[in-house]
Design an enzyme around this catalytic site. Structure first.
Site: not given
Ligand code: 5RP
Length: 221
Positions: A107, A33-34
């Site tokens: 994850e 994710g970001s």
């Molecule tokens: C990906 C995830 C990410 O951790 C979650 O979506 C948060 O993303 P971001 O840091 O872009 O807000 O679970 O599967």
């Protein structure tokens, strides 16, 4: 501090937190994710202090390797010292919703393997109760109809994530309308539906530490 700066600050804080725990034979687990991307960028600056990473997605693997960080298959890692990842929601008991990026299964596997889990979020992610963010559920493709009917029976409105295939070759149902009062119980219940690979509630695999980027700096939940 806007959201991007909050994410960068919390990613850096996670790196500072774990750095003293790392040795030259350590393996670091990395999320997706970001926010996790910004953690990877910070981790690259200390890449000579640990051995390798294990990754929760093809995307994170590519970013780690672009930084020159050695990425191990999880089965080849003798142990994972720490797992660092973002989240879509975090409640006061540190239960999470994850999977907005669709990487929830890998994850959860890496989180379960690691000695400790550090979750990094900006201040839009803490909530009183999980469920406003649609709950991602990874499903074996042939079971999509069955699982959707069972999820509707639990009071949710499942929506097929169109055009998305997970790194494991499966599909995602995003479940709207759930108010999750007992994350541990709902995580178990959904995982018992035939065809579900896993769901995005991280209650059994709660992080030990949650760092939150706020306008006043980084706080521990
Ligand atoms: C990906 C995830 C990410 O951790 C979650 O979506 C948060 O993303 P971001 O840091 O872009 O807000 O679970 O599967």
């Amino acid at each position: 501090m806007d959201q991007d700066r909050a994410k960068a600050a919390v990613a850096r804080a996670a790196c500072d937190l774990i750095a003293p725990q790392l040795a030259t034979d350590s393996v670091v687990g990395v999320g997706t994710g970001s926010t996790a991307n910004l953690f990877i960028d910070a981790l690259a600056e200390i890449r000579h202090t640990f051995d390798a990473a294990v990754s929760s997605s093809e995307a994170s693997t590519a970013r780690l390797q672009a930084h020159g960080i050695h990425v191990l298959e999880l089965n080849a890692a003798p142990a994972v010292a720490v797992y660092v990842d973002g989240a879509d929601e975090v409640d006061p008991s540190r239960a999470l919703i994850k999977g907005g990026g669709g990487a929830l299964t890998r994850e959860k596997i890496v989180a379960a393997t690691a000695d400790t889990f550090v979750c990094i979020v900006d201040d839009s992610k803490p909530v009183d109760r999980l469920g406003a963010f649609p709950l991602p559920v990874e499903v074996i493709p042939m079971a999509r109809g069955l699982v959707a009917r069972r999820l509707a029976g639990l009071g949710g409105q499942p929506v097929y994530r169109q055009g998305f295939v997970t790194d494991n070759g499966n599909v995602i149902l995003d479940v709207h309308g759930l108010s999750i009062t007992d994350p541990d119980a709902l995580e178990r219940e959904i995982n018992h539906i035939p065809g579900v690979v896993t769901n995005g509630i991280f209650a059994a695999e709660r992080p030990e530490t949650v760092l939150v980027g706020t306008p006043g700096g980084v706080e521990r939940l």
